[in-house]
Design a protein around this motif. Sequence first.
Motif, mmCIF file in Angstrom:
data_model
loop_
_atom_site.group_PDB
_atom_site.id
_atom_site.type_symbol
_atom_site.label_atom_id
_atom_site.label_comp_id
_atom_site.label_asym_id
_atom_site.label_seq_id
_atom_site.Cartn_x
_atom_site.Cartn_y
_atom_site.Cartn_z
ATOM 1 N N LYS A 76 -18.075 -4.547 -1.675
ATOM 2 C CA LYS A 76 -17.918 -3.160 -1.268
ATOM 3 C C LYS A 76 -18.297 -2.252 -2.426
ATOM 4 C CE LYS A 76 -14.686 -3.927 2.361
ATOM 5 N NZ LYS A 76 -14.214 -5.191 2.561
ATOM 6 N N PHE A 77 -18.853 -1.122 -2.063
ATOM 7 C CA PHE A 77 -19.316 -0.142 -3.034
ATOM 8 C C PHE A 77 -18.661 1.184 -2.703
ATOM 9 C CE2 PHE A 77 -22.424 -3.381 -2.198
ATOM 10 C CZ PHE A 77 -22.729 -3.838 -3.475
ATOM 11 N N TYR A 78 -18.217 1.891 -3.728
ATOM 12 C CA TYR A 78 -17.443 3.107 -3.499
ATOM 13 C C TYR A 78 -18.014 4.306 -4.246
ATOM 14 C CZ TYR A 78 -13.951 -0.308 -2.072
ATOM 15 O OH TYR A 78 -13.294 -1.345 -1.465
ATOM 16 N N PHE A 79 -17.969 5.435 -3.571
ATOM 17 C CA PHE A 79 -18.136 6.736 -4.197
ATOM 18 C C PHE A 79 -16.724 7.295 -4.281
ATOM 19 C CE2 PHE A 79 -18.077 11.289 -2.934
ATOM 20 C CZ PHE A 79 -18.389 11.800 -4.171
ATOM 21 N N TYR A 126 -19.284 6.224 -9.089
ATOM 22 C CA TYR A 126 -19.586 5.041 -8.280
ATOM 23 C C TYR A 126 -18.891 3.845 -8.922
ATOM 24 C CZ TYR A 126 -22.020 0.652 -7.692
ATOM 25 O OH TYR A 126 -22.281 -0.673 -7.507
ATOM 26 N N THR A 127 -18.383 2.951 -8.088
ATOM 27 C CA THR A 127 -17.754 1.735 -8.608
ATOM 28 C C THR A 127 -17.688 0.667 -7.525
ATOM 29 O OG1 THR A 127 -15.839 0.873 -9.830
ATOM 30 C CG2 THR A 127 -15.369 2.414 -8.035
ATOM 31 N N THR A 128 -17.362 -0.542 -7.948
ATOM 32 C CA THR A 128 -17.073 -1.619 -6.998
ATOM 33 C C THR A 128 -15.587 -1.972 -7.041
ATOM 34 O OG1 THR A 128 -17.635 -3.291 -8.655
ATOM 35 C CG2 THR A 128 -19.389 -2.626 -7.126
ATOM 36 N N ASN A 129 -14.851 -1.342 -7.963
ATOM 37 C CA ASN A 129 -13.415 -1.612 -8.106
ATOM 38 C C ASN A 129 -12.716 -0.303 -8.499
ATOM 39 O OD1 ASN A 129 -10.829 -2.287 -9.101
ATOM 40 N ND2 ASN A 129 -11.512 -4.333 -9.677
ATOM 41 N N ILE A 130 -12.167 0.364 -7.525
ATOM 42 C CA ILE A 130 -11.598 1.696 -7.756
ATOM 43 C C ILE A 130 -10.421 1.669 -8.730
ATOM 44 C CG2 ILE A 130 -10.414 3.641 -6.681
ATOM 45 C CD1 ILE A 130 -12.152 3.168 -4.218
ATOM 46 N N SER A 156 -21.443 -0.052 2.393
ATOM 47 C CA SER A 156 -21.845 -1.463 2.422
ATOM 48 C C SER A 156 -22.985 -1.753 1.460
ATOM 49 C CB SER A 156 -22.223 -1.879 3.844
ATOM 50 O OG SER A 156 -23.252 -1.045 4.328
ATOM 51 N N THR A 157 -23.636 -0.696 0.947
ATOM 52 C CA THR A 157 -24.712 -0.915 -0.025
ATOM 53 C C THR A 157 -24.492 -0.042 -1.259
ATOM 54 O OG1 THR A 157 -26.223 0.809 0.760
ATOM 55 C CG2 THR A 157 -26.383 -1.358 1.833
ATOM 56 N N LYS A 158 -24.946 -0.542 -2.375
ATOM 57 C CA LYS A 158 -24.870 0.202 -3.630
ATOM 58 C C LYS A 158 -25.693 1.482 -3.527
ATOM 59 C CE LYS A 158 -25.805 -0.298 -8.576
ATOM 60 N NZ LYS A 158 -26.222 -1.226 -9.635
ATOM 61 N N SER A 159 -26.844 1.382 -2.920
ATOM 62 C CA SER A 159 -27.733 2.528 -2.774
ATOM 63 C C SER A 159 -27.048 3.688 -2.050
ATOM 64 C CB SER A 159 -28.996 2.113 -2.012
ATOM 65 O OG SER A 159 -29.821 3.233 -1.781
ATOM 66 N N ALA A 178 -24.393 9.092 -2.344
ATOM 67 C CA ALA A 178 -23.239 9.978 -2.134
ATOM 68 C C ALA A 178 -22.790 10.591 -3.459
ATOM 69 C CB ALA A 178 -22.089 9.211 -1.475
ATOM 70 N N GLU A 179 -22.761 9.771 -4.513
ATOM 71 C CA GLU A 179 -22.392 10.266 -5.840
ATOM 72 C C GLU A 179 -23.384 11.327 -6.308
ATOM 73 O OE1 GLU A 179 -21.992 8.762 -10.479
ATOM 74 O OE2 GLU A 179 -23.039 7.518 -9.017
ATOM 75 N N TYR A 180 -24.657 11.043 -6.193
ATOM 76 C CA TYR A 180 -25.696 11.972 -6.631
ATOM 77 C C TYR A 180 -25.583 13.304 -5.891
ATOM 78 C CZ TYR A 180 -30.301 13.890 -7.670
ATOM 79 O OH TYR A 180 -31.325 14.707 -8.074
#
Length: 93
Positions: free
Chosen positions: A6-9, A23-27, A58-61, A66-68
């Motif tokens: 999982k990828f998070y903004f 952005y992270t994979t572990n909040i 579901s994707t890093k991209s 979203a972060e950008y």
Amino acid sequence: MENNKKFYFYVVLCADNSFYGGYTTNIEHRISVHNAGKGAKYTKTRRPVKLIYFEEFSTKSDALKAEYSFKHQTRKQKEKYLTNHAVLSKWLS
């Protein structure tokens, strides 16, 4: 292959009431790193930070997009975004 990763903004509220989006994979880990003064130059001098919002992708991209997008908004636009996602009112008076 990204599988079930999982990828998070996320957005944190800094001690000076500014917002920081990332952005992270572990909040949980990322917030602790920010609060240890090692997360980002911006948050290093604005601690402590509080997590006020996150979205899962579901994707890093998609998370990075979203972060950008968030980072290139004005303060007023960021407030509107957070209000529309029902998180801002409980953090700012």
